[in-house]
Write a protein that holds these residues in place. Structure first.
Motif, PDB file in Angstrom:
ATOM      1  N   VAL A 227       9.879  -9.224   3.948  1.00  0.00           N
ATOM      2  CA  VAL A 227       8.571  -8.591   4.141  1.00  0.00           C
ATOM      3  C   VAL A 227       7.597  -9.578   4.794  1.00  0.00           C
ATOM      4  CG1 VAL A 227       6.545  -7.676   2.929  1.00  0.00           C
ATOM      5  CG2 VAL A 227       8.854  -6.983   2.214  1.00  0.00           C
ATOM      6  N   ASP A 228       7.030  -9.154   5.933  1.00  0.00           N
ATOM      7  CA  ASP A 228       5.976  -9.926   6.608  1.00  0.00           C
ATOM      8  C   ASP A 228       4.723  -9.061   6.592  1.00  0.00           C
ATOM      9  OD1 ASP A 228       7.708 -12.056   7.613  1.00  0.00           O
ATOM     10  OD2 ASP A 228       8.520 -10.512   8.940  1.00  0.00           O
ATOM     11  N   VAL A 229       3.710  -9.518   5.916  1.00  0.00           N
ATOM     12  CA  VAL A 229       2.477  -8.723   5.898  1.00  0.00           C
ATOM     13  C   VAL A 229       1.292  -9.624   5.569  1.00  0.00           C
ATOM     14  CG1 VAL A 229       2.527  -7.970   3.465  1.00  0.00           C
ATOM     15  CG2 VAL A 229       1.590  -6.451   5.185  1.00  0.00           C
ATOM     16  N   GLU A 230       0.143  -9.275   6.139  1.00  0.00           N
ATOM     17  CA  GLU A 230      -1.095  -9.965   5.797  1.00  0.00           C
ATOM     18  C   GLU A 230      -2.044  -8.968   5.186  1.00  0.00           C
ATOM     19  OE1 GLU A 230      -3.564 -12.361   8.357  1.00  0.00           O
ATOM     20  OE2 GLU A 230      -1.799 -13.528   8.924  1.00  0.00           O
ATOM     21  N   ILE A 231      -2.711  -9.371   4.140  1.00  0.00           N
ATOM     22  CA  ILE A 231      -3.705  -8.499   3.524  1.00  0.00           C
ATOM     23  C   ILE A 231      -5.057  -9.204   3.627  1.00  0.00           C
ATOM     24  CG2 ILE A 231      -4.463  -7.445   1.359  1.00  0.00           C
ATOM     25  CD1 ILE A 231      -1.447  -7.144   0.679  1.00  0.00           C
ATOM     26  N   ALA A 232      -5.978  -8.562   4.335  1.00  0.00           N
ATOM     27  CA  ALA A 232      -7.282  -9.189   4.574  1.00  0.00           C
ATOM     28  C   ALA A 232      -8.134  -9.175   3.311  1.00  0.00           C
ATOM     29  CB  ALA A 232      -8.003  -8.460   5.693  1.00  0.00           C
ATOM     30  N   GLN A 233      -8.985 -10.181   3.188  1.00  0.00           N
ATOM     31  CA  GLN A 233      -9.900 -10.206   2.066  1.00  0.00           C
ATOM     32  C   GLN A 233     -10.855  -9.006   2.165  1.00  0.00           C
ATOM     33  OE1 GLN A 233     -12.119 -14.033   1.079  1.00  0.00           O
ATOM     34  NE2 GLN A 233      -9.983 -14.491   0.738  1.00  0.00           N
TER      35      GLN A 233
ATOM     36  N   THR B 240      -3.038   0.560   0.089  1.00  0.00           N
ATOM     37  CA  THR B 240      -2.136   1.254  -0.836  1.00  0.00           C
ATOM     38  C   THR B 240      -0.700   1.028  -0.384  1.00  0.00           C
ATOM     39  OG1 THR B 240      -2.436   3.317   0.401  1.00  0.00           O
ATOM     40  CG2 THR B 240      -3.706   3.054  -1.631  1.00  0.00           C
ATOM     41  N   ILE B 241       0.199   1.065  -1.350  1.00  0.00           N
ATOM     42  CA  ILE B 241       1.633   0.943  -1.084  1.00  0.00           C
ATOM     43  C   ILE B 241       2.304   2.182  -1.646  1.00  0.00           C
ATOM     44  CG2 ILE B 241       3.722  -0.436  -1.417  1.00  0.00           C
ATOM     45  CD1 ILE B 241       1.869  -2.848  -1.938  1.00  0.00           C
ATOM     46  N   GLN B 242       2.928   2.969  -0.752  1.00  0.00           N
ATOM     47  CA  GLN B 242       3.656   4.169  -1.151  1.00  0.00           C
ATOM     48  C   GLN B 242       5.140   3.952  -0.903  1.00  0.00           C
ATOM     49  OE1 GLN B 242       0.709   6.282   1.478  1.00  0.00           O
ATOM     50  NE2 GLN B 242       1.137   7.976   0.093  1.00  0.00           N
ATOM     51  N   GLY B 243       5.917   4.938  -1.263  1.00  0.00           N
ATOM     52  CA  GLY B 243       7.349   4.837  -0.987  1.00  0.00           C
ATOM     53  C   GLY B 243       8.182   5.374  -2.126  1.00  0.00           C
TER      54      GLY B 243
ATOM     55  N   ARG C  10      -6.064   0.853   4.487  1.00  0.00           N
ATOM     56  CA  ARG C  10      -4.773   0.546   5.083  1.00  0.00           C
ATOM     57  C   ARG C  10      -3.674   1.061   4.158  1.00  0.00           C
ATOM     58  NH1 ARG C  10      -2.606  -5.360   5.931  1.00  0.00           N
ATOM     59  NH2 ARG C  10      -0.896  -4.939   7.358  1.00  0.00           N
ATOM     60  N   ARG C  11      -2.709   1.767   4.743  1.00  0.00           N
ATOM     61  CA  ARG C  11      -1.606   2.322   3.956  1.00  0.00           C
ATOM     62  C   ARG C  11      -0.298   1.695   4.394  1.00  0.00           C
ATOM     63  NH1 ARG C  11      -2.508   8.798   4.097  1.00  0.00           N
ATOM     64  NH2 ARG C  11      -0.464   8.691   3.118  1.00  0.00           N
ATOM     65  N   LEU C  12       0.427   1.157   3.412  1.00  0.00           N
ATOM     66  CA  LEU C  12       1.746   0.604   3.685  1.00  0.00           C
ATOM     67  C   LEU C  12       2.784   1.480   2.995  1.00  0.00           C
ATOM     68  CD1 LEU C  12       1.055  -3.200   3.024  1.00  0.00           C
ATOM     69  CD2 LEU C  12       0.958  -1.998   5.218  1.00  0.00           C
ATOM     70  N   ARG C  13       3.997   1.484   3.571  1.00  0.00           N
ATOM     71  CA  ARG C  13       5.102   2.189   2.939  1.00  0.00           C
ATOM     72  C   ARG C  13       6.241   1.208   2.752  1.00  0.00           C
ATOM     73  NH1 ARG C  13       7.566   7.204   2.108  1.00  0.00           N
ATOM     74  NH2 ARG C  13       9.795   7.092   2.527  1.00  0.00           N
TER      75      ARG C  13
ATOM     76  N   SER D 267      11.716  -2.763   2.811  1.00  0.00           N
ATOM     77  CA  SER D 267      11.029  -3.086   4.060  1.00  0.00           C
ATOM     78  C   SER D 267       9.683  -2.386   4.135  1.00  0.00           C
ATOM     79  CB  SER D 267      11.874  -2.651   5.265  1.00  0.00           C
ATOM     80  OG  SER D 267      13.061  -3.403   5.291  1.00  0.00           O
ATOM     81  N   VAL D 268       8.695  -3.110   4.667  1.00  0.00           N
ATOM     82  CA  VAL D 268       7.337  -2.590   4.752  1.00  0.00           C
ATOM     83  C   VAL D 268       7.046  -2.048   6.141  1.00  0.00           C
ATOM     84  CG1 VAL D 268       4.966  -3.410   5.045  1.00  0.00           C
ATOM     85  CG2 VAL D 268       6.145  -3.868   2.936  1.00  0.00           C
ATOM     86  N   ARG D 269       6.338  -0.915   6.155  1.00  0.00           N
ATOM     87  CA  ARG D 269       5.885  -0.320   7.408  1.00  0.00           C
ATOM     88  C   ARG D 269       4.423   0.074   7.225  1.00  0.00           C
ATOM     89  NH1 ARG D 269       7.170   4.871   9.405  1.00  0.00           N
ATOM     90  NH2 ARG D 269       8.226   5.381   7.483  1.00  0.00           N
ATOM     91  N   ASP D 270       3.617  -0.138   8.260  1.00  0.00           N
ATOM     92  CA  ASP D 270       2.213   0.271   8.201  1.00  0.00           C
ATOM     93  C   ASP D 270       2.130   1.733   8.617  1.00  0.00           C
ATOM     94  OD1 ASP D 270      -0.581   0.639   8.627  1.00  0.00           O
ATOM     95  OD2 ASP D 270      -0.774  -1.537   8.781  1.00  0.00           O
TER      96      ASP D 270
END
Ligand code: ADP
Ligand code: MG
Length: 241
Positions: free
Chosen positions: A42-48, A53-56, A227-230, A235-238
């Motif tokens: 998983v490569d992801v950045e979360i801004a301050q 949200t993370i769904q899946g 921002r919504r991630l799945r 594996s993460v997808r925006d």
């Protein structure tokens, strides 16, 4: 004559400070010689200040990811930066400090202690900070006010609705003034009106600058995120539209 160079030519090029930077995060569990890959690079950045949200699907790796973000566990491979600290290589003592100071955690089942009052439950969240007694009491009052439960401090969980209990749990998580709030299905046990009450509290906290990472099955919650991630098969997808 001195020429003053602009520090940054294009303001849009100034990066938003990141709450988290994840690179190549893989987590495997070994059970009876079977290797389960819960997170697969998983490569992801979360801004301050973001609201993510993370769904899946079930088994997709959501809880695993949240546990790693919460410094409750460490990745098998990869890096997780929270501020300057890499949670992948941090010592147990550093992980404990990050958990105690930087991270607030909210669970689906509230996880309040039934024999303690709301105020005492919130106070528990401050234990690791070793604050002076007055400061501690002030923080408890403030946290209960922020979730609109100032008048319920002496109630036990059994005397509160589900939505109110979850708000106490949120107060417990924010009393330490964490950098991020992580929530695993915070509205999973609640009906629609209570869900809306939790959403309103979360949005108000986010508006004050608190970074939110929320695992949810509820599209009403996800629809409010910036921002919504799945997460599917590790594996993460925006999927922000
Ligand atoms: P989700 O929260 O999206 O339902 P999880 O992160 O709980 O997914 O699980 C991802 C995968 O990792 C699943 O296959 C699950 O069975 C497995 N898993 C999670 N935790 C453990 C554990 N402690 N030991 C072994 N396997 C685990
Ligand atoms: Mg889960």
């Amino acid at each position: 004559m001195t020429i003053i160079e602009p520090i940054v030519a294009d303001a849009a090029a100034i990066p938003t400070p990141a709450a988290y930077r994840l690179a190549g995060v893989t987590k495997t569990y070994t059970q009876k010689e079977r290797v389960i890959r819960a997170l697969a690079g998983v490569d992801v950045e979360i801004a301050q200040g973001d609201f993510v949200t993370i769904q899946g699907p079930t088994g997709g790796g959501k809880s695993t990811l949240l546990q790693l973000l919460g410094a409750l566990d460490q990745p098998t491979v990869g890096h997780i930066l929270i501020g300057e600290t890499d949670l992948a290589t941090a010592t147990a003592r550093d992980l404990e400090r990050v958990r105690a100071i930087e991270i607030g955690f909210v669970f689906q089942a509230f996880n309040l202690i039934p024999t303690l009052t709301a105020a005492e439950n919130v106070d528990m969240g401050l234990e690791p900070l070793r604050l002076a007694k007055d400061e501690r009491a002030a923080r408890v009052t403030e946290a209960l006010e922020r979730v609109d439960l100032a008048d319920r401090g002496d109630h036990r969980p059994g005397e509160l609705s589900g939505g109110q209990q979850q708000r106490v749990a949120i107060a417990r998580a924010i009393a330490k003034r964490p950098r991020v709030l992580l929530a695993d299905e915070p509205t999973g046990n609640l009906d629609e009106s209570m869900r809306d009450e939790i959403l309103a509290v979360l949005e108000a906290l986010n508006a004050e600058g608190l970074t939110l990472v929320v695992v949810t099955h509820d599209s009403a919650v996800a629809n409010r995120a910036r921002r919504r991630l799945r997460l599917d098969q590790g594996s993460v997808r925006d999927i922000t539209r």
